[in-house]
Design an enzyme around this catalytic site. Structure first.
Site, short mmCIF file in Angstrom:
data_model
loop_
_atom_site.label_atom_id
_atom_site.label_comp_id
_atom_site.label_asym_id
_atom_site.label_seq_id
_atom_site.Cartn_x
_atom_site.Cartn_y
_atom_site.Cartn_z
N HIS A 134 0.87 -1.31 -0.06
CA HIS A 134 0.06 0.12 0.13
C HIS A 134 0.76 1.18 0.09
O HIS A 134 0.60 2.26 -0.83
CB HIS A 134 -0.98 0.19 1.31
CG HIS A 134 -1.53 1.17 1.72
ND1 HIS A 134 -2.85 1.43 0.99
CD2 HIS A 134 -1.27 2.60 2.10
CE1 HIS A 134 -3.25 2.74 1.43
NE2 HIS A 134 -2.25 3.46 2.08
N GLU A 135 2.09 1.31 0.76
CA GLU A 135 2.84 2.43 0.83
C GLU A 135 3.65 2.64 -0.36
O GLU A 135 3.69 3.78 -0.79
CB GLU A 135 3.74 2.31 2.06
CG GLU A 135 2.98 2.28 3.54
CD GLU A 135 2.10 3.36 3.73
OE1 GLU A 135 2.19 4.59 3.11
OE2 GLU A 135 1.03 2.99 4.35
N HIS A 138 1.43 4.31 -2.86
CA HIS A 138 1.39 5.77 -2.84
C HIS A 138 2.72 6.43 -3.52
O HIS A 138 2.63 7.47 -4.09
CB HIS A 138 1.50 6.24 -1.21
CG HIS A 138 0.29 6.29 -0.46
ND1 HIS A 138 -0.88 6.98 -1.09
CD2 HIS A 138 -0.23 5.42 0.69
CE1 HIS A 138 -1.85 7.05 -0.21
NE2 HIS A 138 -1.48 6.14 0.80
N GLU A 201 -6.27 7.13 -0.47
CA GLU A 201 -6.16 5.84 0.31
C GLU A 201 -7.01 4.68 -0.51
O GLU A 201 -6.37 3.61 -0.64
CB GLU A 201 -6.78 6.01 1.62
CG GLU A 201 -6.28 6.78 2.39
CD GLU A 201 -4.68 6.35 2.67
OE1 GLU A 201 -4.29 5.25 3.11
OE2 GLU A 201 -3.89 7.42 2.77
#
Length: 300
Positions: A134-135, A138, A201
């Site tokens: 997930h990071e 980003h 998100e």
């Protein structure tokens, strides 16, 4: 879109900064605020990631770390980056018991990802991989520049707003104006953060699930992180609330604050979206990009 979004964000934050400067020192104060804001924008572009990491007490780690758990964590994160065809980011640990993580950096070539020690102790290897994917999403989506600069300028707005009441021009009703600025300027900065954070998100959840190969890893991780964040206070984040939107989960949840102005979407909604994605992907049966995809259980 990323460049346009960043430009609009910086313009809005700069205008708000100048408004506070006007209340503090009139036209001259507004001019000084503009010069300071321009300097902050320039400095933040090149250095905001370092500021954020330092303020959160992050320490860099690599495969030479004495802890086997951290060595595995570093290796898995780098494997995920290679799977996503990304440069390997710098990897950091934050020594706090609250489970959480964030990414920072102006572009994929100058990126860093950070996880808390609480996250490594609470999650399984697969769940941790889902969080780091997930990071990395980003970073790949170039959200980190916007997120990091937002945190830096919002923090500056908060500090300047605190001075507004004491240094405002009293001959022009400045006391009332200063009080309003002190209350509403940080709130306005927070609304900007909230508006740009929630949709990102969801996108990072989706892309992160694709990177790690199993949406249910992240779904399970989010459920545990949500419980852990509510039960544990992150003192570093409490001291720097302008950076809350950078984390995968609201790090201020330990204070049991109102969620009306939360910078993060509801955890239940995120999990539901990931479960639907897992069904579309065949229950996440894609081969994960880890060297050993077998379940390993909790690390701690």
């Amino acid at each position: 879109m990323g460049t346009t979004k960043t430009f609009i964000l910086l313009a809005a934050m700069t205008a708000l900064f100048m408004a506070v400067g006007f209340v503090v020192g009139g036209t001259m104060g507004m001019g000084i605020a503009f010069i300071v804001a321009a300097g902050i924008n320039f400095f933040s572009y090149w250095n905001a990631d370092k500021i954020v990491l330092k303020m959160q007490g992050a320490r860099q780690v690599d495969e030479s770390d004495a802890s086997p758990m951290i060595r595995t964590f570093v290796g898995d994160t780098k494997a995920l980056a290679r799977s996503a065809n990304m440069p390997e980011p710098k990897i950091y640990i934050i020594d706090t018991q609250q489970p959480n993580a964030f990414a920072t950096g102006r572009n994929p070539d100058n990126a860093a990802v950070a996880a808390t020690s609480g996250l490594l102790n609470m999650l399984s290897r697969e769940e941790t991989a889902g969080v780091m994917a997930h990071e990395l999403a980003h970073v790949q989506n170039r959200d980190t520049l916007t997120m990091t600069i937002t945190a830096t300028i919002a923090g500056a707005i908060g500090m300047l707003a605190n001075f507004a009441l004491f240094f405002s021009n009293r001959e022009r009703g400045g006391i009332i104006a200063g009080l309003l600025i002190m209350i509403f300027a940080p709130m306005a900065a927070g609304l900007v953060q909230m508006a740009i954070s929630r949709s990102r998100e969801y996108e990072a959840d989706k892309r992160g699930a694709e990177i790690c190969g199993n949406p249910l890893w992240l779904a399970s991780a989010l459920e545990k992180i949500d419980r852990g964040a509510r039960a544990t206070i992150n003192r570093r984040a409490e001291e720097n609330p302008a950076m809350a939107h950078m984390y995968i989960m609201n790090p201020l949840a330990g204070r049991k604050g109102d969620s009306l102005f939360s910078t993060h979407p509801g955890t239940a909604n995120r999990i539901e979206a990931l479960v639907r994605l897992a069904e579309d992907m065949g229950q996440g049966r894609m081969s994960p990009p880890l060297e050993d995809p077998r379940p390993t259980g909790p690390w701690g």
